[in-house]
Design a protein around this motif. Structure first.
Motif, mmCIF file in Angstrom:
data_model
loop_
_atom_site.group_PDB
_atom_site.id
_atom_site.type_symbol
_atom_site.label_atom_id
_atom_site.label_comp_id
_atom_site.label_asym_id
_atom_site.label_seq_id
_atom_site.Cartn_x
_atom_site.Cartn_y
_atom_site.Cartn_z
ATOM 1 N N VAL A 189 29.285 -47.789 -60.804
ATOM 2 C CA VAL A 189 28.928 -48.615 -60.300
ATOM 3 C C VAL A 189 29.483 -48.079 -58.679
ATOM 4 O O VAL A 189 30.514 -46.800 -58.894
ATOM 5 C CB VAL A 189 30.166 -49.477 -61.100
ATOM 6 C CG1 VAL A 189 30.253 -50.966 -59.814
ATOM 7 C CG2 VAL A 189 29.421 -50.250 -61.871
ATOM 8 N N MET A 190 29.241 -49.164 -57.804
ATOM 9 C CA MET A 190 29.970 -48.482 -56.449
ATOM 10 C C MET A 190 30.593 -49.915 -54.921
ATOM 11 O O MET A 190 29.473 -51.059 -55.710
ATOM 12 C CB MET A 190 28.968 -48.022 -55.717
ATOM 13 C CG MET A 190 29.189 -47.559 -54.057
ATOM 14 S SD MET A 190 28.110 -46.715 -52.977
ATOM 15 C CE MET A 190 26.600 -47.534 -53.422
ATOM 16 N N PHE A 191 31.496 -49.983 -55.686
ATOM 17 C CA PHE A 191 31.947 -51.188 -54.178
ATOM 18 C C PHE A 191 31.697 -50.251 -52.256
ATOM 19 O O PHE A 191 31.764 -49.468 -52.530
ATOM 20 C CB PHE A 191 33.379 -51.465 -54.239
ATOM 21 C CG PHE A 191 33.184 -52.138 -56.177
ATOM 22 C CD1 PHE A 191 33.604 -53.558 -55.816
ATOM 23 C CD2 PHE A 191 34.034 -51.398 -56.741
ATOM 24 C CE1 PHE A 191 33.810 -54.042 -56.927
ATOM 25 C CE2 PHE A 191 34.559 -51.863 -58.352
ATOM 26 C CZ PHE A 191 34.224 -53.711 -58.100
ATOM 27 N N LEU A 192 31.481 -51.318 -51.939
ATOM 28 C CA LEU A 192 30.899 -51.151 -50.588
ATOM 29 C C LEU A 192 31.602 -52.089 -49.775
ATOM 30 O O LEU A 192 31.342 -53.199 -49.561
ATOM 31 C CB LEU A 192 29.211 -50.937 -50.360
ATOM 32 C CG LEU A 192 29.030 -50.190 -48.958
ATOM 33 C CD1 LEU A 192 29.135 -48.702 -49.244
ATOM 34 C CD2 LEU A 192 27.327 -50.334 -49.166
ATOM 35 N N GLU A 193 32.188 -51.293 -48.645
ATOM 36 C CA GLU A 193 33.589 -52.407 -48.076
ATOM 37 C C GLU A 193 33.366 -52.694 -46.560
ATOM 38 O O GLU A 193 33.414 -51.487 -46.197
ATOM 39 C CB GLU A 193 34.836 -52.242 -48.127
ATOM 40 C CG GLU A 193 35.623 -52.695 -47.566
ATOM 41 C CD GLU A 193 36.962 -52.265 -47.771
ATOM 42 O OE1 GLU A 193 37.921 -52.583 -47.979
ATOM 43 O OE2 GLU A 193 37.361 -50.913 -47.291
#
Length: 329
Positions: free
Chosen positions: A94-98
Protein backbone atom coordinates in the motif's frame (compact mmCIF):
# COMPACT_ATOMS: atom_id res chain seq x y z
CA UNK A 1 1.18 -18.73 -11.09
CA UNK A 2 -1.88 -18.08 -13.25
CA UNK A 3 -1.39 -18.07 -17.01
CA UNK A 4 -3.24 -19.12 -20.11
CA UNK A 5 -1.71 -21.79 -22.32
CA UNK A 6 -1.13 -21.43 -26.04
CA UNK A 7 -1.63 -17.68 -26.34
CA UNK A 8 0.47 -15.77 -28.85
CA UNK A 9 3.45 -13.77 -27.67
CA UNK A 10 2.53 -10.32 -26.37
CA UNK A 11 3.99 -7.20 -27.89
CA UNK A 12 5.26 -6.15 -24.47
CA UNK A 13 5.96 -8.03 -21.25
CA UNK A 14 6.73 -6.26 -18.01
CA UNK A 15 6.79 -7.26 -14.37
CA UNK A 16 7.06 -5.67 -10.95
CA UNK A 17 5.08 -4.71 -7.88
CA UNK A 18 1.72 -3.05 -8.22
CA UNK A 19 0.28 -1.52 -5.07
CA UNK A 20 -2.88 0.10 -3.90
CA UNK A 21 -2.40 3.87 -3.84
CA UNK A 22 -4.55 5.83 -1.41
CA UNK A 23 -4.55 9.42 -2.59
CA UNK A 24 -5.21 12.52 -0.53
CA UNK A 25 -5.94 15.92 -2.06
CA UNK A 26 -4.44 17.65 1.00
CA UNK A 27 -2.16 16.97 3.99
CA UNK A 28 -2.61 13.45 5.32
CA UNK A 29 -2.15 14.73 8.86
CA UNK A 30 -5.31 16.79 8.51
CA UNK A 31 -7.40 13.78 7.56
CA UNK A 32 -9.96 13.86 4.81
CA UNK A 33 -11.12 11.58 2.03
CA UNK A 34 -8.82 9.08 0.34
CA UNK A 35 -9.37 7.67 -3.14
CA UNK A 36 -8.17 4.20 -4.12
CA UNK A 37 -6.03 3.61 -7.20
CA UNK A 38 -3.56 1.11 -8.67
CA UNK A 39 0.06 2.28 -8.64
CA UNK A 40 3.24 0.75 -10.01
CA UNK A 41 5.69 1.91 -12.65
CA UNK A 42 5.51 -1.30 -14.65
CA UNK A 43 1.73 -1.60 -14.59
CA UNK A 44 1.49 2.09 -15.51
CA UNK A 45 3.51 1.34 -18.64
CA UNK A 46 1.46 -1.80 -19.29
CA UNK A 47 -1.82 0.13 -19.22
CA UNK A 48 -0.41 2.93 -21.38
CA UNK A 49 0.82 0.53 -24.07
CA UNK A 50 -2.39 -1.52 -23.97
CA UNK A 51 -4.55 1.59 -24.44
CA UNK A 52 -2.57 2.35 -27.58
CA UNK A 53 -3.66 -0.94 -29.10
CA UNK A 54 -0.90 -3.40 -28.30
CA UNK A 55 -1.01 -6.76 -26.56
CA UNK A 56 0.58 -6.51 -23.12
CA UNK A 57 1.34 -8.94 -20.31
CA UNK A 58 2.12 -7.98 -16.72
CA UNK A 59 3.67 -10.42 -14.24
CA UNK A 60 3.69 -9.89 -10.51
CA UNK A 61 2.66 -11.14 -7.11
CA UNK A 62 -0.26 -9.87 -5.05
CA UNK A 63 -1.66 -10.87 -1.69
CA UNK A 64 -4.78 -12.99 -1.42
CA UNK A 65 -6.65 -9.95 -0.12
CA UNK A 66 -9.10 -7.31 -1.37
CA UNK A 67 -6.26 -5.00 -2.36
CA UNK A 68 -4.77 -7.65 -4.62
CA UNK A 69 -8.18 -8.41 -6.08
CA UNK A 70 -8.67 -4.71 -6.81
CA UNK A 71 -5.35 -4.53 -8.69
CA UNK A 72 -6.09 -7.60 -10.79
CA UNK A 73 -9.58 -6.37 -11.64
CA UNK A 74 -8.30 -2.96 -12.72
CA UNK A 75 -5.56 -4.38 -14.93
CA UNK A 76 -7.90 -6.88 -16.55
CA UNK A 77 -10.35 -4.08 -17.28
CA UNK A 78 -7.56 -2.27 -19.16
CA UNK A 79 -6.93 -5.28 -21.37
CA UNK A 80 -3.66 -6.27 -19.72
CA UNK A 81 -2.95 -10.00 -19.64
CA UNK A 82 -1.99 -11.27 -16.20
CA UNK A 83 0.80 -13.72 -15.40
CA UNK A 84 0.45 -13.42 -11.65
CA UNK A 85 0.83 -15.35 -8.43
CA UNK A 86 -1.18 -14.85 -5.24
CA UNK A 87 0.67 -15.17 -1.94
CA UNK A 88 -1.70 -16.07 0.87
CA UNK A 89 0.97 -15.45 3.51
CA UNK A 90 1.74 -11.82 2.60
CA UNK A 91 -0.23 -8.66 2.02
CA UNK A 92 -0.45 -6.49 -1.06
CA UNK A 93 1.66 -3.34 -0.73
CA UNK A 94 0.00 0.00 0.00
CA UNK A 95 1.16 3.54 -0.72
CA UNK A 96 -0.28 6.81 0.56
CA UNK A 97 0.10 9.72 -1.84
CA UNK A 98 -0.27 13.20 -0.41
CA UNK A 99 -0.78 16.36 -2.48
CA UNK A 100 0.99 18.49 0.11
CA UNK A 101 0.98 21.67 -1.97
CA UNK A 102 0.15 22.47 -5.59
CA UNK A 103 3.79 21.76 -6.45
CA UNK A 104 4.81 19.05 -3.95
CA UNK A 105 3.51 15.48 -3.81
CA UNK A 106 4.83 13.04 -1.21
CA UNK A 107 4.66 9.24 -1.21
CA UNK A 108 4.62 7.09 1.93
CA UNK A 109 5.23 3.39 1.32
CA UNK A 110 3.93 0.41 3.29
CA UNK A 111 5.47 -2.27 1.11
CA UNK A 112 8.26 -3.83 3.18
CA UNK A 113 7.81 -7.62 3.12
CA UNK A 114 4.86 -7.31 0.76
CA UNK A 115 3.65 -10.04 -1.58
CA UNK A 116 5.04 -8.10 -4.52
CA UNK A 117 8.54 -8.17 -3.08
CA UNK A 118 8.61 -11.99 -3.30
CA UNK A 119 8.75 -11.95 -7.12
CA UNK A 120 11.47 -14.43 -8.06
CA UNK A 121 13.19 -15.91 -11.14
CA UNK A 122 10.68 -18.77 -11.27
CA UNK A 123 7.85 -16.25 -11.71
CA UNK A 124 9.76 -14.57 -14.50
CA UNK A 125 10.60 -17.88 -16.19
CA UNK A 126 6.91 -18.68 -16.34
CA UNK A 127 6.02 -15.32 -17.86
CA UNK A 128 8.85 -15.46 -20.42
CA UNK A 129 7.74 -18.78 -21.87
CA UNK A 130 5.36 -17.04 -24.25
CA UNK A 131 8.11 -14.66 -25.42
CA UNK A 132 7.53 -11.00 -26.27
CA UNK A 133 8.72 -8.36 -28.71
CA UNK A 134 9.84 -6.11 -25.85
CA UNK A 135 10.65 -6.86 -22.22
CA UNK A 136 10.39 -3.73 -20.07
CA UNK A 137 12.14 -3.62 -16.70
CA UNK A 138 12.69 -0.94 -14.07
CA UNK A 139 15.17 -0.36 -11.28
CA UNK A 140 12.30 -0.24 -8.80
CA UNK A 141 11.77 -3.99 -8.94
CA UNK A 142 15.47 -4.66 -8.45
CA UNK A 143 15.36 -2.58 -5.25
CA UNK A 144 12.53 -4.47 -3.56
CA UNK A 145 14.33 -7.60 -2.32
CA UNK A 146 17.19 -9.97 -3.16
CA UNK A 147 14.66 -12.27 -4.86
CA UNK A 148 13.29 -9.48 -7.02
CA UNK A 149 16.79 -8.35 -7.94
CA UNK A 150 17.61 -11.87 -9.11
CA UNK A 151 14.38 -11.91 -11.11
CA UNK A 152 15.35 -8.72 -12.94
CA UNK A 153 18.88 -9.98 -13.61
CA UNK A 154 17.60 -13.32 -14.87
CA UNK A 155 14.95 -11.75 -17.09
CA UNK A 156 17.33 -9.27 -18.70
CA UNK A 157 19.93 -11.94 -19.48
CA UNK A 158 17.39 -14.50 -20.67
CA UNK A 159 15.45 -12.07 -22.88
CA UNK A 160 18.59 -10.66 -24.50
CA UNK A 161 19.81 -14.18 -25.24
CA UNK A 162 16.43 -14.99 -26.82
CA UNK A 163 16.57 -11.96 -29.09
CA UNK A 164 13.91 -9.97 -27.23
CA UNK A 165 14.41 -6.22 -27.11
CA UNK A 166 15.14 -5.30 -23.48
CA UNK A 167 14.05 -1.87 -22.25
CA UNK A 168 15.36 -0.75 -18.86
CA UNK A 169 14.09 2.36 -17.07
CA UNK A 170 16.42 3.31 -14.22
CA UNK A 171 13.51 4.77 -12.18
CA UNK A 172 15.62 5.44 -9.09
CA UNK A 173 13.71 5.62 -5.80
CA UNK A 174 15.73 7.06 -2.91
CA UNK A 175 13.29 5.63 -0.35
CA UNK A 176 14.14 2.11 -1.53
CA UNK A 177 17.94 2.22 -1.79
CA UNK A 178 20.96 4.49 -1.96
CA UNK A 179 22.56 5.64 -5.20
CA UNK A 180 25.60 3.47 -4.49
CA UNK A 181 23.41 0.40 -3.97
CA UNK A 182 21.48 1.16 -7.14
CA UNK A 183 24.66 1.66 -9.17
CA UNK A 184 26.09 -1.67 -8.04
CA UNK A 185 23.01 -3.54 -9.26
CA UNK A 186 21.91 -1.54 -12.29
CA UNK A 187 25.20 -0.80 -14.04
CA UNK A 188 25.85 -4.49 -14.92
CA UNK A 189 22.31 -4.83 -16.35
CA UNK A 190 22.97 -2.28 -19.06
CA UNK A 191 24.89 -4.73 -21.23
CA UNK A 192 21.62 -6.63 -21.80
CA UNK A 193 19.58 -3.56 -22.76
CA UNK A 194 18.66 -2.39 -26.23
CA UNK A 195 16.97 0.70 -24.81
CA UNK A 196 18.10 2.52 -21.66
CA UNK A 197 15.69 5.10 -20.23
CA UNK A 198 16.74 7.50 -17.50
CA UNK A 199 16.07 10.94 -16.13
CA UNK A 200 18.95 13.32 -16.69
CA UNK A 201 20.05 12.89 -13.06
CA UNK A 202 20.04 9.07 -13.30
CA UNK A 203 22.62 8.47 -16.02
CA UNK A 204 25.39 8.36 -13.42
CA UNK A 205 23.77 5.24 -11.94
CA UNK A 206 24.52 3.19 -15.05
CA UNK A 207 27.66 4.92 -16.37
CA UNK A 208 30.91 6.00 -14.78
CA UNK A 209 30.61 9.45 -13.25
CA UNK A 210 32.66 12.04 -15.14
CA UNK A 211 36.09 12.86 -13.78
CA UNK A 212 35.70 10.15 -11.17
CA UNK A 213 33.21 12.21 -9.16
CA UNK A 214 30.69 9.77 -7.68
CA UNK A 215 27.10 10.58 -8.51
CA UNK A 216 27.94 13.54 -10.72
CA UNK A 217 25.65 13.82 -13.74
CA UNK A 218 27.30 16.77 -15.41
CA UNK A 219 28.77 15.21 -18.56
CA UNK A 220 25.89 13.65 -20.44
CA UNK A 221 27.77 13.11 -23.75
CA UNK A 222 30.54 11.14 -22.04
CA UNK A 223 28.14 8.96 -20.10
CA UNK A 224 25.96 8.37 -23.16
CA UNK A 225 29.01 7.39 -25.20
CA UNK A 226 29.95 4.86 -22.51
CA UNK A 227 26.46 3.37 -22.46
CA UNK A 228 26.25 3.14 -26.26
CA UNK A 229 29.68 1.51 -26.22
CA UNK A 230 28.23 -1.33 -24.15
CA UNK A 231 25.87 -2.22 -26.99
CA UNK A 232 22.80 -0.21 -25.99
CA UNK A 233 21.07 1.02 -29.13
CA UNK A 234 19.18 3.96 -27.69
CA UNK A 235 19.72 6.10 -24.60
CA UNK A 236 16.50 7.94 -23.82
CA UNK A 237 16.79 10.86 -21.41
CA UNK A 238 13.63 12.19 -19.75
CA UNK A 239 13.81 15.87 -18.82
CA UNK A 240 10.36 16.54 -17.39
CA UNK A 241 9.06 19.97 -18.37
CA UNK A 242 12.10 20.40 -20.64
CA UNK A 243 11.07 17.50 -22.87
CA UNK A 244 13.26 14.53 -23.75
CA UNK A 245 16.29 13.43 -25.74
CA UNK A 246 17.30 10.27 -27.56
CA UNK A 247 20.93 9.40 -28.25
CA UNK A 248 21.96 6.69 -30.71
CA UNK A 249 25.16 5.90 -32.56
CA UNK A 250 23.76 7.99 -35.43
CA UNK A 251 23.19 11.18 -33.45
CA UNK A 252 20.94 13.03 -31.06
CA UNK A 253 17.23 13.90 -31.22
CA UNK A 254 15.46 16.37 -28.93
CA UNK A 255 11.78 17.12 -28.40
CA UNK A 256 10.27 19.84 -26.19
CA UNK A 257 7.47 19.00 -23.81
CA UNK A 258 3.95 19.49 -25.13
CA UNK A 259 2.59 22.65 -23.43
CA UNK A 260 -0.30 21.73 -21.12
CA UNK A 261 -1.67 22.77 -17.74
CA UNK A 262 0.04 20.56 -15.18
CA UNK A 263 -2.31 18.93 -12.67
CA UNK A 264 -0.51 15.79 -11.47
CA UNK A 265 3.06 14.80 -12.38
CA UNK A 266 2.91 11.33 -10.81
CA UNK A 267 3.28 8.70 -13.52
CA UNK A 268 4.46 11.14 -16.19
CA UNK A 269 7.74 9.30 -16.78
CA UNK A 270 5.92 5.98 -17.14
CA UNK A 271 3.48 7.59 -19.57
CA UNK A 272 6.40 8.85 -21.66
CA UNK A 273 7.89 5.37 -21.70
CA UNK A 274 4.57 3.83 -22.74
CA UNK A 275 4.28 6.23 -25.65
CA UNK A 276 7.87 5.70 -26.72
CA UNK A 277 7.64 1.89 -26.66
CA UNK A 278 4.25 1.93 -28.37
CA UNK A 279 5.69 3.93 -31.26
CA UNK A 280 8.64 1.54 -31.42
CA UNK A 281 6.20 -1.36 -31.74
CA UNK A 282 4.47 0.56 -34.54
CA UNK A 283 7.75 0.88 -36.43
CA UNK A 284 8.12 4.66 -35.99
CA UNK A 285 11.52 6.26 -36.38
CA UNK A 286 13.40 7.82 -33.46
CA UNK A 287 11.78 11.22 -33.94
CA UNK A 288 8.32 9.66 -34.08
CA UNK A 289 8.93 7.62 -30.94
CA UNK A 290 10.19 10.66 -29.10
CA UNK A 291 7.21 12.74 -30.18
CA UNK A 292 4.70 10.14 -29.00
CA UNK A 293 6.55 9.86 -25.71
CA UNK A 294 6.31 13.57 -24.91
CA UNK A 295 2.68 13.52 -26.04
CA UNK A 296 1.64 10.70 -23.70
CA UNK A 297 3.66 12.35 -20.93
CA UNK A 298 1.59 15.50 -21.48
CA UNK A 299 -1.62 13.50 -21.07
CA UNK A 300 -0.31 12.20 -17.75
CA UNK A 301 0.60 15.56 -16.23
CA UNK A 302 -2.58 17.27 -17.42
CA UNK A 303 -4.90 14.65 -15.86
CA UNK A 304 -5.20 13.21 -12.34
CA UNK A 305 -3.87 9.77 -11.49
CA UNK A 306 -0.89 7.59 -12.38
CA UNK A 307 -2.47 6.24 -15.58
CA UNK A 308 -6.18 7.04 -15.58
CA UNK A 309 -5.84 9.91 -18.06
CA UNK A 310 -3.64 8.12 -20.58
CA UNK A 311 -4.94 8.22 -24.16
CA UNK A 312 -6.16 5.56 -26.52
CA UNK A 313 -4.89 5.72 -30.08
CA UNK A 314 -7.77 7.84 -31.34
CA UNK A 315 -7.16 10.43 -28.62
CA UNK A 316 -3.50 11.09 -29.42
CA UNK A 317 -4.52 14.04 -31.60
CA UNK A 318 -6.28 15.80 -28.73
CA UNK A 319 -3.09 17.44 -27.48
CA UNK A 320 -0.73 19.50 -29.54
CA UNK A 321 -3.34 20.20 -32.21
CA UNK A 322 -6.35 21.35 -30.19
CA UNK A 323 -6.25 24.89 -28.72
CA UNK A 324 -6.01 24.97 -24.94
CA UNK A 325 -9.29 25.40 -23.11
CA UNK A 326 -11.51 24.24 -25.96
CA UNK A 327 -14.52 21.92 -25.71
CA UNK A 328 -15.15 19.37 -28.43
CA UNK A 329 -18.83 19.34 -29.40
Amino acid sequence: MTAAVGRPSPDLLTFGESMVSLRSAGPLSAGGALTMHVAGAESNVAVGVARLGHSVSWAGVVGADPHGEFILRQLRAEGVRLEHREDAARRTGVMFLEQRTADVTRAFYYRSGSAGSTLCPEDVEHALRAGARILHLTGITAALSPESRKAVEYAAERAAADGIMVSIDVNYRSKLWSRDEAREVLAPLVRHAGILIASDDELGLVAAAPDGAPGADTNEPAMVAEILGLGVREVVVKRGAAGATVHTSEGRWDAPAVPVTSIDTVGAGDAFTAGYLSALLDGADVAGRLQRGVLTGAFAVSTAGDWEGLPNRAELALLGTTPSGTTQR
